[in-house]
Design a protein around this motif. Sequence first.
Motif, PDB file in Angstrom:
ATOM      1  N   ALA A  44       0.551  -1.248   0.003  1.00 42.26           N
ATOM      2  CA  ALA A  44       0.011  -0.198   0.201  1.00 42.26           C
ATOM      3  C   ALA A  44       1.042   1.064  -0.154  1.00 42.26           C
ATOM      4  N   ILE A  45       1.709   1.303   0.771  1.00 38.56           N
ATOM      5  CA  ILE A  45       2.959   2.372   0.656  1.00 38.56           C
ATOM      6  C   ILE A  45       4.207   2.339  -0.027  1.00 38.56           C
ATOM      7  N   GLU A  46       4.249   3.162  -0.896  1.00 36.52           N
ATOM      8  CA  GLU A  46       5.508   3.093  -1.999  1.00 36.52           C
ATOM      9  C   GLU A  46       6.746   3.075  -1.297  1.00 36.52           C
ATOM     10  N   GLY A  47       7.526   1.908  -1.981  1.00 31.50           N
ATOM     11  CA  GLY A  47       8.955   1.397  -1.108  1.00 31.50           C
ATOM     12  C   GLY A  47       8.801   0.520  -0.300  1.00 31.50           C
ATOM     13  N   ARG A  48       7.576   0.054   0.298  1.00 29.67           N
ATOM     14  CA  ARG A  48       7.535  -0.801   1.276  1.00 29.67           C
ATOM     15  C   ARG A  48       6.522  -2.033   0.578  1.00 29.67           C
ATOM     16  N   PRO A  49       7.229  -2.894  -0.208  1.00 33.10           N
ATOM     17  CA  PRO A  49       6.241  -3.905  -0.855  1.00 33.10           C
ATOM     18  C   PRO A  49       5.920  -5.047  -0.210  1.00 33.10           C
ATOM     19  N   ASP A  50       6.633  -5.112   1.145  1.00 29.47           N
ATOM     20  CA  ASP A  50       5.971  -6.325   1.763  1.00 29.47           C
ATOM     21  C   ASP A  50       5.115  -6.001   3.241  1.00 29.47           C
ATOM     22  N   ASP A  51       4.845  -4.763   3.238  1.00 32.78           N
ATOM     23  CA  ASP A  51       3.872  -4.455   4.140  1.00 32.78           C
ATOM     24  C   ASP A  51       2.511  -4.852   4.003  1.00 32.78           C
ATOM     25  N   VAL A  52       1.604  -4.959   4.809  1.00 33.09           N
ATOM     26  CA  VAL A  52       0.138  -5.183   4.630  1.00 33.09           C
ATOM     27  C   VAL A  52      -0.733  -4.612   5.524  1.00 33.09           C
ATOM     28  N   LEU A  53      -1.861  -3.687   4.698  1.00 34.40           N
ATOM     29  CA  LEU A  53      -2.753  -2.964   5.363  1.00 34.40           C
ATOM     30  C   LEU A  53      -4.126  -3.797   5.426  1.00 34.40           C
ATOM     31  N   GLY A  54      -4.607  -4.147   6.526  1.00 34.45           N
ATOM     32  CA  GLY A  54      -6.007  -4.909   6.596  1.00 34.45           C
ATOM     33  C   GLY A  54      -6.947  -4.126   7.160  1.00 34.45           C
ATOM     34  N   LEU A  55      -8.185  -4.719   6.501  1.00 34.54           N
ATOM     35  CA  LEU A  55      -9.535  -4.208   7.316  1.00 34.54           C
ATOM     36  C   LEU A  55     -10.304  -5.149   7.295  1.00 34.54           C
ATOM     37  N   GLY A  56     -10.958  -5.324   8.472  1.00 30.31           N
ATOM     38  CA  GLY A  56     -11.972  -6.471   8.690  1.00 30.31           C
ATOM     39  C   GLY A  56     -13.200  -6.004   9.531  1.00 30.31           C
TER      40      GLY A  56
END
Length: 134
Positions: A44-56
């Motif tokens: 979700a954030i440019e330059g941070r390809p392994d990060d995960v944003l989650g909504l549940g």
Amino acid sequence: GEKLLHCDPDGARRLSAFARVGTAADGVDRLDLSLRGGASYVGAIEGRPDDVLGLGVAYARNGGPFLRAKREAGVPMARSETAMELTYRAEVGSFLVVQPDLQWIIGPGMSPQSGDTFVVGLRAHAYLEFPDRP
């Protein structure tokens, strides 16, 4: 079920969603209905390809017999509880993962006496390597 909704051509950004429905015989189980759904976005954030944003979102409903039994026993009980969650999983260096988490719970514990609750949490994982022993 789960579904990949979007993937960049290079695979760097991916949006996925999930949904789950559970039912049970309310004469046997406390809950007669459970609904869950959400989405995750990798990169979700440019330059941070392994990060995960989650909504549940999760919803649970008491079955009629359980609800009647509690009320007849003088125990106040709400029909349902709903929880909404927002989280972000970030890799910090090669050995640490942090995951802040925000939750808003409507009707926590299915108790009509409890007001809605806001929860802030933080999970961390450290990956440590130990040298081999002779």
